[in-house]
Design a protein around this motif. Structure first.
Motif, PDB file in Angstrom:
ATOM      1  N   ALA A  76      38.201  52.971  34.289  1.00  0.00           N
ATOM      2  CA  ALA A  76      37.474  51.917  34.993  1.00  0.00           C
ATOM      3  C   ALA A  76      37.521  50.599  34.224  1.00  0.00           C
ATOM      4  O   ALA A  76      37.716  49.517  34.799  1.00  0.00           O
ATOM      5  CB  ALA A  76      36.029  52.345  35.216  1.00  0.00           C
ATOM      6  N   VAL A  77      37.360  50.686  32.883  1.00  0.00           N
ATOM      7  CA  VAL A  77      37.356  49.454  32.108  1.00  0.00           C
ATOM      8  C   VAL A  77      38.746  48.847  32.050  1.00  0.00           C
ATOM      9  O   VAL A  77      38.901  47.624  31.882  1.00  0.00           O
ATOM     10  CB  VAL A  77      36.800  49.711  30.700  1.00  0.00           C
ATOM     11  CG1 VAL A  77      37.857  50.316  29.780  1.00  0.00           C
ATOM     12  CG2 VAL A  77      36.270  48.412  30.086  1.00  0.00           C
ATOM     13  N   LEU A  78      39.782  49.704  32.208  1.00  0.00           N
ATOM     14  CA  LEU A  78      41.126  49.156  32.275  1.00  0.00           C
ATOM     15  C   LEU A  78      41.272  48.265  33.512  1.00  0.00           C
ATOM     16  O   LEU A  78      41.810  47.158  33.436  1.00  0.00           O
ATOM     17  CB  LEU A  78      42.151  50.306  32.303  1.00  0.00           C
ATOM     18  CG  LEU A  78      43.609  49.869  32.434  1.00  0.00           C
ATOM     19  CD1 LEU A  78      44.033  49.041  31.221  1.00  0.00           C
ATOM     20  CD2 LEU A  78      44.521  51.091  32.596  1.00  0.00           C
ATOM     21  N   ILE A  79      40.766  48.771  34.651  1.00  0.00           N
ATOM     22  CA  ILE A  79      40.810  47.953  35.875  1.00  0.00           C
ATOM     23  C   ILE A  79      39.891  46.738  35.728  1.00  0.00           C
ATOM     24  O   ILE A  79      40.210  45.632  36.170  1.00  0.00           O
ATOM     25  CB  ILE A  79      40.408  48.800  37.090  1.00  0.00           C
ATOM     26  CG1 ILE A  79      41.377  49.973  37.268  1.00  0.00           C
ATOM     27  CG2 ILE A  79      40.370  47.951  38.356  1.00  0.00           C
ATOM     28  CD1 ILE A  79      40.988  50.927  38.384  1.00  0.00           C
ATOM     29  N   GLY A  80      38.718  46.957  35.101  1.00  0.00           N
ATOM     30  CA  GLY A  80      37.794  45.841  34.897  1.00  0.00           C
ATOM     31  C   GLY A  80      38.409  44.739  34.037  1.00  0.00           C
ATOM     32  O   GLY A  80      38.211  43.534  34.292  1.00  0.00           O
ATOM     33  N   THR A  81      39.158  45.150  32.997  1.00  0.00           N
ATOM     34  CA  THR A  81      39.842  44.150  32.170  1.00  0.00           C
ATOM     35  C   THR A  81      40.882  43.398  32.986  1.00  0.00           C
ATOM     36  O   THR A  81      41.039  42.173  32.848  1.00  0.00           O
ATOM     37  CB  THR A  81      40.488  44.828  30.963  1.00  0.00           C
ATOM     38  OG1 THR A  81      39.477  45.511  30.202  1.00  0.00           O
ATOM     39  CG2 THR A  81      41.205  43.827  30.081  1.00  0.00           C
ATOM     40  N   ALA A  82      41.596  44.135  33.850  1.00  0.00           N
ATOM     41  CA  ALA A  82      42.568  43.478  34.732  1.00  0.00           C
ATOM     42  C   ALA A  82      41.856  42.492  35.658  1.00  0.00           C
ATOM     43  O   ALA A  82      42.372  41.393  35.932  1.00  0.00           O
ATOM     44  CB  ALA A  82      43.339  44.530  35.528  1.00  0.00           C
ATOM     45  N   VAL A 117      43.531  46.515  45.017  1.00  0.00           N
ATOM     46  CA  VAL A 117      42.415  45.833  45.681  1.00  0.00           C
ATOM     47  C   VAL A 117      41.199  45.774  44.763  1.00  0.00           C
ATOM     48  O   VAL A 117      40.494  44.754  44.700  1.00  0.00           O
ATOM     49  CB  VAL A 117      42.078  46.532  47.006  1.00  0.00           C
ATOM     50  CG1 VAL A 117      40.781  45.981  47.587  1.00  0.00           C
ATOM     51  CG2 VAL A 117      43.213  46.387  47.999  1.00  0.00           C
ATOM     52  N   LEU A 118      40.951  46.873  44.042  1.00  0.00           N
ATOM     53  CA  LEU A 118      39.826  46.868  43.110  1.00  0.00           C
ATOM     54  C   LEU A 118      39.981  45.773  42.053  1.00  0.00           C
ATOM     55  O   LEU A 118      39.005  45.130  41.649  1.00  0.00           O
ATOM     56  CB  LEU A 118      39.707  48.234  42.429  1.00  0.00           C
ATOM     57  CG  LEU A 118      39.179  49.389  43.298  1.00  0.00           C
ATOM     58  CD1 LEU A 118      39.237  50.710  42.524  1.00  0.00           C
ATOM     59  CD2 LEU A 118      37.750  49.113  43.741  1.00  0.00           C
ATOM     60  N   ALA A 119      41.227  45.555  41.600  1.00  0.00           N
ATOM     61  CA  ALA A 119      41.459  44.529  40.588  1.00  0.00           C
ATOM     62  C   ALA A 119      41.301  43.118  41.151  1.00  0.00           C
ATOM     63  O   ALA A 119      40.967  42.179  40.418  1.00  0.00           O
ATOM     64  CB  ALA A 119      42.859  44.704  39.988  1.00  0.00           C
ATOM     65  N   LEU A 120      41.533  42.981  42.471  1.00  0.00           N
ATOM     66  CA  LEU A 120      41.471  41.646  43.076  1.00  0.00           C
ATOM     67  C   LEU A 120      40.117  41.324  43.701  1.00  0.00           C
ATOM     68  O   LEU A 120      39.871  40.173  44.076  1.00  0.00           O
ATOM     69  CB  LEU A 120      42.558  41.520  44.154  1.00  0.00           C
ATOM     70  CG  LEU A 120      44.012  41.632  43.667  1.00  0.00           C
ATOM     71  CD1 LEU A 120      44.970  41.533  44.853  1.00  0.00           C
ATOM     72  CD2 LEU A 120      44.325  40.559  42.639  1.00  0.00           C
ATOM     73  N   LEU A 121      39.252  42.323  43.817  1.00  0.00           N
ATOM     74  CA  LEU A 121      37.966  42.089  44.487  1.00  0.00           C
ATOM     75  C   LEU A 121      37.130  40.970  43.847  1.00  0.00           C
ATOM     76  O   LEU A 121      36.488  40.176  44.560  1.00  0.00           O
ATOM     77  CB  LEU A 121      37.152  43.388  44.521  1.00  0.00           C
ATOM     78  CG  LEU A 121      37.447  44.316  45.711  1.00  0.00           C
ATOM     79  CD1 LEU A 121      36.633  45.606  45.594  1.00  0.00           C
ATOM     80  CD2 LEU A 121      37.134  43.615  47.035  1.00  0.00           C
TER      81      LEU A 121
END
Length: 652
Positions: A501-507, A26-30
């Protein structure tokens, strides 16, 4: 010692259950909420304005121009509905106003009853402006009002161009017609000039003839005067004798007196004949002088005087009178005694002689009077010809000016006729349309955006990435307490939380890019660079949000980040030019991180790369490095526990 740098140290706790694993997804799709959902909803709103229901009222009653009925309102209504730029509904005024008031129509446009009359008014000579009546209702939708104003501005431009074209067409028709009239006037002026030349030539001839006639008429007057004097001199003795004869009667006393008078008259007849010859000679000199003149009046005088000369030379009365006088004298001498006899025939003869004398007296009197009239008339003729001669000189001057002026008029009119255009009807219509609408807007777009979504994508993508970074730290911890307690290096503590966090942010950036690029079909001029720049934005925003949360704590940090999100929305210049915003937001615009994300993405999506892209890259790299430094300082600070950290004033 390197455990603080492993991704599992922070993400490991999210792998315990499906719910926690779903949290990472969900964090990646927000970011799609802002970056894709909003763009999808407003991808091309201006490309679908033809679905906006609006009312069109045609109240135009038409007009009659040059015997032809026109209805401009009907023509414009047909063109507008056929254009399909908006969803026009042709209704009556009451229905249109009610529809705008209650939201059935976004706005209405009415063509008033005198619309055609106003459009045709420049042709009739009583120009007036044509009015359009527009009714808006901002309560329906404010943007729809702006769209309506733009559409009606186009209608106004079209109508104004048409009215100007018609008016100029009428003016050009007058110009072309005037040109034909000027050409006819030039031809007439040339004919006038030719006629004036002939008049000037005739006036010069008249002047020459009158000048000669003036000299001849003076000579004629002088000769006529001499003739009158000669006639008087020549007829004076004859008139005396005739007067004497007129007194002869039937009495012997009168006969005796008459015989004496006859003898005297008979003696003077030789002198009378000589006087007639002298008068004829003088008259011949006058006739010779007049014969040399070409004047018609002189010719007529010559004919008259020649007859008089002939009569004088023929001695018309002298032979007859001499014979009669001789007979009368002989009869008087031989028959004086007979006359004394009563009833004598001679008495009657004497009466006849007296009557003849009286007739002769009358003839001589008429001759003398005629000679005097001839002298007087010749004198008047000479004076009249002198006046005509003076007038002829003035006439010659005037005709010369007339000739010169008419030549100049013909030349100027001919020059003017050459300058008047000779247009065909098609050329006249084309020129009228050009003058009626003299300016054509030739537009060109550098780096054009094909639709609203593409133009707004840089703003919504930057906003989405900031929102995604903000949401990450609502789930992840900005700093790991275990690493801080283990006295790991401050930068390693910061990276231990930053890297997951930046890994998810990159996603987030990659997923958002794929959805916008391929699902929504947005074209980018530099797609690979756009993706790399989105990753840079995400890295910078993740670091910045981590630093704020690390410095003030997660609870206060989330509140500050929400406020910062709102502030960046209005100061980044993503929707409207920053110059149109309030002064404080213009000042904040320079320091707003989203400003540089928007500027860089605009150039990578639409093209036209300049210094602003490299400025954006440097600012974002600076934010990223500065944020990591602040997070490291916060990690070093957190090695010391305080009462505020143990018992925070605000918990969330």
């Amino acid at each position: 010692m390197l455990a603080g740098l492993t991704f599992g140290s922070e993400l490991k706790r999210f792998g315990r259950s499906r719910m926690t694993r779903a949290t990472v997804v969900v964090l990646a799709l927000l970011p799609l909420i802002y970056g894709a959902l909003y763009l999808w909803a407003y991808w091309d709103p201006f490309g679908h304005v033809d679905k906006m229901p609006v009312a069109l009222v045609n109240s135009d009653r038409g007009a009659v121009v040059s015997g032809q009925h026109i209805n401009a309102g009907e023509e414009i209504a047909k063109s507008m509905t056929a254009d399909h730029s908006l969803d026009w509904h042709i209704v009556d005024p009451e229905e249109a106003r009610d529809g705008v008031q209650h939201g059935k129509y976004y706005f209405m446009l009415e063509l008033p009853p005198d619309f055609s009359e106003a459009i045709a008014s420049p042709v009739t000579g009583q120009p007036k402006q044509a009015n359009l009546i527009a009714v808006y209702n901002d309560a329906n939708n404010y943007i729809s009002t702006n769209i309506g104003r733009s559409a009606i501005d186009q209608v106004l431009n079209a109508v104004s161009t048409r009215i100007s074209g018609q008016a100029v067409n009428q003016v050009l028709s007058v110009v072309v017609s005037s040109g034909a009239g000027i050409k006819q006037a030039a031809d007439g002026a040339q004919q006038l000039a030719d006629g004036a030349a002939k008049v000037d030539e005739g006036a010069n001839q008249l002047k020459t003839g009158l000048h000669s006639a003036r000299s001849g008429s003076a000579q004629l007057a002088s000769g006529a005067a001499q003739l009158a004097d000669g006639v008087n001199t020549a007829t004076e003795p004859l008139l005396t004798a005739a007067t004497a004869l007129s007194r002869v009667g039937g009495s012997t006393e009168q006969l005796e007196q008459g015989a004496v008078a006859i003898r005297q008259a008979n003696d003077q007849l030789g002198g009378i004949a000589a006087a007639q010859d002298a008068a004829a000679t003088s008259l011949a000199s006058v006739i010779q002088q007049l014969s040399a003149s070409t004047d018609p009046v002189a010719g007529a005088a010559v004919n008259t005087l020649s007859g008089i000369e002939g009569q004088l030379r023929d001695h018309q009365y002298t032979p007859q009178v001499r014979q009669q006088l001789t007979d009368a004298e002989n009869a008087a001498i031989s028959m004086t005694s007979t006359l004394r006899t009563p009833g004598s025939p001679l008495y009657a003869s004497l009466d006849d002689i007296g009557q003849k004398g009286r007739d002769l007296t009358n003839k001589l009197t008429q001759l003398r009077s005629g000679a005097q009239q001839l002298a007087s008339g010749s004198n008047e003729l000479a004076g009249g010809i002198a006046k005509l001669d003076g007038g002829a000189a003035a006439l010659t001057s005037g005709t010369a000016q007339l000739h010169t002026g008419s030549e100049e008029l013909a030349t100027k009119l001919a020059d003017g006729a050459k300058q008047v255009p000779n247009w065909t009807p098609e050329q006249k219509v084309s020129i009228a349309n050009t003058i009626g609408g003299p300016v054509h807007l030739d537009t060109s777009h550098e780096n054009p955006a094909p639709n609203f979504g593409t133009g707004m994508a840089p703003f919504f993508i930057t906003l989405a990435l900031f929102f995604g970074a903000l949401m990450l730290w609502m789930v992840l911890r900005p700093l790991q307490n275990r690493a801080i307690a283990a006295e790991v290096l401050a930068i390693r503590v910061a990276l231990a939380s930053y890297l997951p966090a930046v890994l998810i942010g990159t996603a987030q950036a990659i997923i958002l890019y794929c959805v916008v690029r391929f699902a929504l079909g947005m074209h980018a001029e530099h797609p690979v660079a756009m993706l790399a720049f989105m990753v840079l934005i995400s890295c910078a925003f993740v670091a910045a949000t981590q630093a704020i949360n690390a410095l003030v704590g997660p609870t206060v940090g989330r509140v500050l980040l929400m406020a910062l999100l709102m502030l960046q929305l209005v100061s980044a210049g993503g929707m409207y030019p920053v110059e149109t915003t309030s002064k404080p937001f213009q000042l904040i615009h320079v320091y707003d991180p989203m400003t540089y994300g928007v500027n860089g993405l605009r150039q990578l999506v639409l093209g036209g790369i300049d210094f602003r892209l490299w400025q954006a890259v440097m600012v974002l790299v600076g934010i990223w490095a500065g944020a990591l430094a602040l997070s490291s300082l916060a990690a070093r600070r957190d090695r010391l526990w305080t009462m505020i950290r143990l018992m925070p004033a605000i918990k969330m």
